[in-house]
Design a protein around this motif. Structure first.
Motif, PDB file in Angstrom:
ATOM      1  N   GLU A   1      64.841  56.295  12.083  1.00  0.00           N
ATOM      2  CA  GLU A   1      65.889  56.917  12.884  1.00  0.00           C
ATOM      3  C   GLU A   1      65.343  57.352  14.238  1.00  0.00           C
ATOM      4  O   GLU A   1      66.042  57.284  15.251  1.00  0.00           O
TER       5      GLU A   1
ATOM      6  N   ARG B   1      66.633  54.633   7.853  1.00  0.00           N
ATOM      7  CA  ARG B   1      68.012  54.186   7.961  1.00  0.00           C
ATOM      8  C   ARG B   1      68.056  52.706   7.601  1.00  0.00           C
ATOM      9  O   ARG B   1      67.030  52.024   7.609  1.00  0.00           O
TER      10      ARG B   1
ATOM     11  N   ARG C   1      69.422  52.218  16.448  1.00  0.00           N
ATOM     12  CA  ARG C   1      70.118  53.377  15.864  1.00  0.00           C
ATOM     13  C   ARG C   1      71.625  53.154  15.846  1.00  0.00           C
ATOM     14  O   ARG C   1      72.301  53.488  14.871  1.00  0.00           O
TER      15      ARG C   1
END
Length: 385
Positions: free
Chosen positions: A35, A105, A375
């Protein structure tokens, strides 16, 4: 450009004729990323352990891949594309949840935009691949979307493989989602497809003629010793060695679930159209694998921006014309499954607004660095953006 009302080709089977609708299963490979920095993280073991600890079906659905920076999930075989979309969204969310527990993520990116030195997973098979193929193995941190479509027999499956050949690269054009490689813009819509084709068995194939012809060719390839097992037969489409399906392997993992569903919808349309042509006695197109390699390269390079090669003439044309030909070719099959309107709308939307590759470039051109591109794509993957 609108594709509604184009004249279909090939034999028609009226809706409700009693034929069983083919089921479709989708496998998506996803990147695990930081992230903070956007760089891939080697945490697949932790993600899989998190799924196993919950004791639900995630342990069976999620699988490790060649590198520790990626993970794969597989849907159930489904006939309804609305249900397929729900399942893809659900499992992207589940992978995202387990990734967060591992400090990462999840991003539906077919290559890492940022530089990376991947970490190979442990295991005898992966070690053999690294020893056999050297740098090619190390560079294969790529994420694809594989579509399984049910077939009645190996004979039908091979007849389908032979007749789908000149249409498959259009699915790569539709799905292109890998413009960046090792921190730079590659100039390609699908650079993953170029990296993937470094494997010695990957890419377009010559017609097989029969199920025996297919299995004989696979045996001959394995007998060379270059490949370890049938799982390393990396044709653009192949008979699955685990399921009664044709497995179509040309697509990038798609940034948006709707694009994945479109690829799956068109894949089923191609399989059904090819099977009907076989039953009607239509011969398979005789384009060489060499010519199809050029078409595949063009699709990976240009994507939805075009030009592409026309699947009937193998001459340059616009993306709109080539994809219009795909819709025309599969129209009867798509109408019989109730998917034609959605397929037309999906193609028109992609041509108007672009797919994953264009979205990544737009994010970058807005002044964001590649870390922010990653992101943003992670948020798209899990439905936050």
């Amino acid at each position: 450009m609108t594709f509604a009302g184009r004249r279909p080709t090939g034999p028609a089977v009226p809706a409700g004729a009693g034929a069983t609708m083919r089921t479709v299963g989708v496998e998506e490979e996803l990147l695990l990323v930081s992230e903070r920095t956007g760089e891939p993280l080697a945490v697949s073991s932790a993600v899989l352990a998190s799924a196993a600890a919950e004791g639900d079906d995630g342990e069976d659905v999620l699988e490790k891949e060649l590198h520790q920076e990626q993970v794969e999930f597989a849907t159930r075989p489904l006939a309804d594309m609305g249900a397929m979309r729900e399942e893809i969204v659900r499992w992207r969310g589940e992978v995202g949840r387990h990734a967060e527990r591992a400090g990462a993520r999840v991003a539906a990116l077919a290559t890492s935009p940022l530089p990376v030195e991947p970490s190979r997973n442990l295991g005898r098979r992966y070690r053999w691949m690294a020893e056999q193929f050297g740098l090619t193995t190390q560079e294969q941190l790529t994420c694809g979307c594989h579509v399984h479509v049910s077939v009645e027999s190996d004979e039908e499956g091979v007849a389908v493989l032979d007749r789908m050949r000149p249409w498959l690269y259009l699915l790569n054009a539709i799905s292109g989602n890998s413009p960046f490689w090792q921190g730079v813009d590659s100039g390609y819509s699908s650079y993953r497809s170029r990296v993937w084709n470094r494997w010695p068995s990957a890419g377009p194939y010559e017609p097989f003629g029969s199920a025996e012809g297919y299995h004989s060719r696979v045996r001959d390839m394995l007998d060379t010793g270059v490949l370890r097992d049938p799982g390393m037969i990396y044709f653009d489409a192949r008979l699955s060695h685990n399921y009664p399906t044709v497995e179509i392997r040309v697509a990038d993992v798609c940034l948006e679930p709707d694009t994945t569903v479109l690829v799956a919808t068109l894949a089923r349309g191609l399989v059904e159209t090819a099977a009907r042509a076989w039953r009607e006695g239509e011969p398979a197109p005789d384009f060489s694998a060499g010519l199809l390699r050029l078409a595949s390269w063009r699709a990976g390079r240009s994507g939805l921006q075009g030009p592409l090669l026309h699947p009937v003439t193998m001459r340059e044309t616009s993306a709109e014309t080539a994809l219009g030909a795909l819709l025309t070719h599969t129209e009867h099959a798509l109408r019989d499954t109730g998917d034609h309107e959605a397929a037309v709308k999906g193609i028109e939307t992609l041509l108007a607004h672009g797919g994953g590759a264009q979205r990544q470039r737009e994010l970058y051109e807005e002044g964001r660095d590649l870390a922010e591109v990653v992101r943003a794509c992670a948020r798209i993957t899990t439905g936050e953006l």
